[in-house]
Design a protein around this motif. Structure first.
Motif, PDB file in Angstrom:
ATOM      1  N   MET A   2       0.822  -1.215   0.000  1.00  0.00           N
ATOM      2  CA  MET A   2       0.000   0.000   0.000  1.00  0.00           C
ATOM      3  C   MET A   2       0.852   1.259   0.000  1.00  0.00           C
ATOM      4  SD  MET A   2      -2.803  -1.329  -0.426  1.00  0.00           S
ATOM      5  CE  MET A   2      -3.624   0.243  -0.643  1.00  0.00           C
ATOM      6  N   VAL A   3       2.040   1.161   0.605  1.00  0.00           N
ATOM      7  CA  VAL A   3       2.970   2.299   0.525  1.00  0.00           C
ATOM      8  C   VAL A   3       3.406   2.513  -0.912  1.00  0.00           C
ATOM      9  CG1 VAL A   3       5.213   3.187   1.249  1.00  0.00           C
ATOM     10  CG2 VAL A   3       3.781   1.955   2.884  1.00  0.00           C
ATOM     11  N   GLY A   4       3.752   1.425  -1.598  1.00  0.00           N
ATOM     12  CA  GLY A   4       4.174   1.535  -2.990  1.00  0.00           C
ATOM     13  C   GLY A   4       3.080   2.086  -3.886  1.00  0.00           C
ATOM     14  N   TYR A   5       1.848   1.643  -3.665  1.00  0.00           N
ATOM     15  CA  TYR A   5       0.716   2.155  -4.447  1.00  0.00           C
ATOM     16  C   TYR A   5       0.486   3.637  -4.156  1.00  0.00           C
ATOM     17  CZ  TYR A   5      -4.139   2.886  -5.870  1.00  0.00           C
ATOM     18  OH  TYR A   5      -5.291   3.398  -6.439  1.00  0.00           O
ATOM     19  N   GLY A   6       0.549   3.991  -2.874  1.00  0.00           N
ATOM     20  CA  GLY A   6       0.368   5.398  -2.496  1.00  0.00           C
ATOM     21  C   GLY A   6       1.426   6.300  -3.102  1.00  0.00           C
ATOM     22  N   TYR A   7       2.672   5.812  -3.164  1.00  0.00           N
ATOM     23  CA  TYR A   7       3.748   6.607  -3.763  1.00  0.00           C
ATOM     24  C   TYR A   7       3.473   6.906  -5.235  1.00  0.00           C
ATOM     25  CZ  TYR A   7       7.021   6.156   0.188  1.00  0.00           C
ATOM     26  OH  TYR A   7       7.643   6.260   1.406  1.00  0.00           O
ATOM     27  N   ILE A   8       2.941   5.918  -5.963  1.00  0.00           N
ATOM     28  CA  ILE A   8       2.660   6.121  -7.380  1.00  0.00           C
ATOM     29  C   ILE A   8       1.564   7.170  -7.567  1.00  0.00           C
ATOM     30  CG2 ILE A   8       1.747   5.032  -9.469  1.00  0.00           C
ATOM     31  CD1 ILE A   8       3.147   2.460  -8.590  1.00  0.00           C
ATOM     32  N   ILE A   9       0.512   7.085  -6.754  1.00  0.00           N
ATOM     33  CA  ILE A   9      -0.560   8.080  -6.822  1.00  0.00           C
ATOM     34  C   ILE A   9      -0.025   9.462  -6.477  1.00  0.00           C
ATOM     35  CG2 ILE A   9      -2.765   8.805  -5.838  1.00  0.00           C
ATOM     36  CD1 ILE A   9      -2.936   6.362  -7.664  1.00  0.00           C
ATOM     37  N   ILE A  62     -14.484   1.300   6.764  1.00  0.00           N
ATOM     38  CA  ILE A  62     -13.910   2.018   5.619  1.00  0.00           C
ATOM     39  C   ILE A  62     -14.458   3.430   5.561  1.00  0.00           C
ATOM     40  CG2 ILE A  62     -13.889   2.128   3.089  1.00  0.00           C
ATOM     41  CD1 ILE A  62     -13.677  -0.911   3.047  1.00  0.00           C
ATOM     42  N   VAL A  63     -15.772   3.568   5.761  1.00  0.00           N
ATOM     43  CA  VAL A  63     -16.392   4.903   5.771  1.00  0.00           C
ATOM     44  C   VAL A  63     -15.880   5.721   6.949  1.00  0.00           C
ATOM     45  CG1 VAL A  63     -18.567   6.150   6.047  1.00  0.00           C
ATOM     46  CG2 VAL A  63     -18.453   4.159   4.529  1.00  0.00           C
ATOM     47  N   PHE A  64     -15.722   5.067   8.095  1.00  0.00           N
ATOM     48  CA  PHE A  64     -15.237   5.773   9.289  1.00  0.00           C
ATOM     49  C   PHE A  64     -13.829   6.335   9.067  1.00  0.00           C
ATOM     50  CE2 PHE A  64     -12.541   5.497  13.094  1.00  0.00           C
ATOM     51  CZ  PHE A  64     -13.138   6.461  13.886  1.00  0.00           C
ATOM     52  N   PHE A  65     -12.894   5.491   8.611  1.00  0.00           N
ATOM     53  CA  PHE A  65     -11.523   5.954   8.429  1.00  0.00           C
ATOM     54  C   PHE A  65     -11.427   6.984   7.298  1.00  0.00           C
ATOM     55  CE2 PHE A  65     -10.201   2.011  10.730  1.00  0.00           C
ATOM     56  CZ  PHE A  65      -9.442   2.633  11.705  1.00  0.00           C
ATOM     57  N   SER A  66     -12.235   6.816   6.267  1.00  0.00           N
ATOM     58  CA  SER A  66     -12.252   7.799   5.180  1.00  0.00           C
ATOM     59  C   SER A  66     -12.725   9.149   5.708  1.00  0.00           C
ATOM     60  CB  SER A  66     -13.154   7.318   4.040  1.00  0.00           C
ATOM     61  OG  SER A  66     -12.677   6.115   3.475  1.00  0.00           O
ATOM     62  N   GLY A  67     -13.794   9.126   6.483  1.00  0.00           N
ATOM     63  CA  GLY A  67     -14.300  10.357   7.075  1.00  0.00           C
ATOM     64  C   GLY A  67     -13.318  10.968   8.058  1.00  0.00           C
ATOM     65  N   TYR A  68     -12.618  10.115   8.798  1.00  0.00           N
ATOM     66  CA  TYR A  68     -11.624  10.606   9.757  1.00  0.00           C
ATOM     67  C   TYR A  68     -10.530  11.392   9.044  1.00  0.00           C
ATOM     68  CZ  TYR A  68      -7.550  10.429  12.838  1.00  0.00           C
ATOM     69  OH  TYR A  68      -6.453  10.757  13.573  1.00  0.00           O
ATOM     70  N   PHE A  69      -9.997  10.836   7.942  1.00  0.00           N
ATOM     71  CA  PHE A  69      -8.913  11.527   7.247  1.00  0.00           C
ATOM     72  C   PHE A  69      -9.404  12.758   6.493  1.00  0.00           C
ATOM     73  CE2 PHE A  69      -6.599   7.451   7.768  1.00  0.00           C
ATOM     74  CZ  PHE A  69      -5.467   7.964   8.366  1.00  0.00           C
ATOM     75  N   VAL A  70     -10.638  12.741   6.046  1.00  0.00           N
ATOM     76  CA  VAL A  70     -11.207  13.965   5.473  1.00  0.00           C
ATOM     77  C   VAL A  70     -11.284  15.038   6.555  1.00  0.00           C
ATOM     78  CG1 VAL A  70     -13.304  15.014   4.527  1.00  0.00           C
ATOM     79  CG2 VAL A  70     -12.489  12.826   3.631  1.00  0.00           C
ATOM     80  N   ALA A  78       3.399   6.986   3.686  1.00  0.00           N
ATOM     81  CA  ALA A  78       4.238   5.907   4.210  1.00  0.00           C
ATOM     82  C   ALA A  78       3.816   5.463   5.609  1.00  0.00           C
ATOM     83  CB  ALA A  78       5.704   6.341   4.241  1.00  0.00           C
ATOM     84  N   LEU A  79       2.980   6.257   6.292  1.00  0.00           N
ATOM     85  CA  LEU A  79       2.632   5.924   7.672  1.00  0.00           C
ATOM     86  C   LEU A  79       1.120   5.838   7.896  1.00  0.00           C
ATOM     87  CD1 LEU A  79       5.277   8.166   9.496  1.00  0.00           C
ATOM     88  CD2 LEU A  79       5.354   5.690   9.160  1.00  0.00           C
ATOM     89  N   SER A  80       0.456   6.958   7.958  1.00  0.00           N
ATOM     90  CA  SER A  80      -0.937   6.962   8.417  1.00  0.00           C
ATOM     91  C   SER A  80      -1.885   6.181   7.512  1.00  0.00           C
ATOM     92  CB  SER A  80      -1.427   8.406   8.570  1.00  0.00           C
ATOM     93  OG  SER A  80      -1.273   9.127   7.364  1.00  0.00           O
ATOM     94  N   LEU A  81      -1.845   6.419   6.206  1.00  0.00           N
ATOM     95  CA  LEU A  81      -2.786   5.736   5.306  1.00  0.00           C
ATOM     96  C   LEU A  81      -2.517   4.237   5.188  1.00  0.00           C
ATOM     97  CD1 LEU A  81      -3.264   8.373   2.452  1.00  0.00           C
ATOM     98  CD2 LEU A  81      -4.737   7.897   4.416  1.00  0.00           C
ATOM     99  N   PRO A  82      -1.280   3.809   4.940  1.00  0.00           N
ATOM    100  CA  PRO A  82      -1.069   2.350   4.837  1.00  0.00           C
ATOM    101  C   PRO A  82      -1.287   1.605   6.150  1.00  0.00           C
ATOM    102  CG  PRO A  82       1.023   3.527   4.674  1.00  0.00           C
ATOM    103  CD  PRO A  82      -0.051   4.547   4.565  1.00  0.00           C
TER     104      PRO A  82
END
Length: 244
Positions: A1-8, A63-71, A43-47
């Motif tokens: 997930m870190v590698g995917y996040g880096y590409i985005i 999934i909705v909870f964590f998405s809302g939290y980071f928003v 590299a930390l919070s999202l993965p």
């Protein structure tokens, strides 16, 4: 997930200028400071939360909870002026994170179930990319050992990080290919990798894209390449063992 996040992040942040971070940790370059903020996120919070959701097989409510939290965190950072949007919007974060978390669940199943070919190679590449990018870029941020100047952007920091991103994506693919090839003599791949990275550095210096600023710079990246080959080889065998 870190590698995917880096590409985005390479796409939307480095090249498309979606937003800026201002953690005020790196003083000598504002873009490097912004890059460090992006690094902490990807590299930390999202993965970490993605791994939590995948490993414990949490449902859509989580999934909705964590998405809302980071928003909410992003909205707070905007109010505190330590984060700035350009064309990016909170809605994009709210829509993108569920996709990110669903992908984490898919990747987790791929690791647990037999998978070869494309699935194996994709996971190997994403893992390799996460390690390669971190080890390549973090010394540049903190120690100013080198910078790149391809001339893509006016800001030197952004220009350097953008080229670094393309560099790590390419060499990560190279490492995966080298490891996946069946070599009759194992030590040849280490020698060829070291020579290749050394030659690339020399060529980039010659055409004035790479500017090496400290005595240990080239030695570090050649040694890093050799160490990564050894590490990627271990990861490849581990993934293959999981799939047997």
């Amino acid at each position: 997930m870190v590698g995917y996040g880096y590409i985005i992040e390479t796409t939307i942040f480095n090249f498309l200028g979606s937003y800026d971070y201002d953690p005020n940790i790196i003083k000598h370059d504002s873009f490097y400071d912004s890059e460090l903020g992006a690094f902490f996120s990807n590299a930390l919070s999202l993965p970490i939360t993605a791994t939590l959701i995948a490993t414990f097989r949490l449902n859509w409510l989580w999934i909705v909870f964590f998405s809302g939290y980071f928003v909410g965190v992003e909205w707070l950072f905007l109010k505190l002026h330590i984060y700035t949007h350009h064309w990016w919007r909170l809605e994009y974060t709210g829509l993108g994170l569920p996709v990110y978390y669903v992908l984490a669940k898919i990747f987790y199943k791929w690791i647990l179930l037999p998978a070869r070919g494309f699935r194996h190679n994709l996971m190997l590449y994403l893992i390799t990319g996460s390690i390669c990018a971190s080890a390549h870029i973090l010394p540049m941020l903190f120690f100013m050992n080198r910078f790149y100047r391809p001339g893509w952007f006016e800001n030197v920091g952004r220009d350097s990080i953008a080229f670094s991103a393309i560099y790590y994506l390419c060499v990560s693919l190279l490492y995966c290919v080298i490891v996946r090839i069946n070599w009759k003599t194992m030590w040849i791949k280490y020698i060829l990798t070291g020579l290749f990275i050394y030659t690339v550095n020399k060529v980039l210096i010659k055409i004035e894209i790479l500017h090496s600023l400290v005595w240990w710079d080239q030695m570090y990246y050649v040694s890093l390449a050799i160490c990564l080959i050894a590490l990627v080889n271990i990861i490849d065998k581990r993934l293959s063992k999981l799939h047997e």
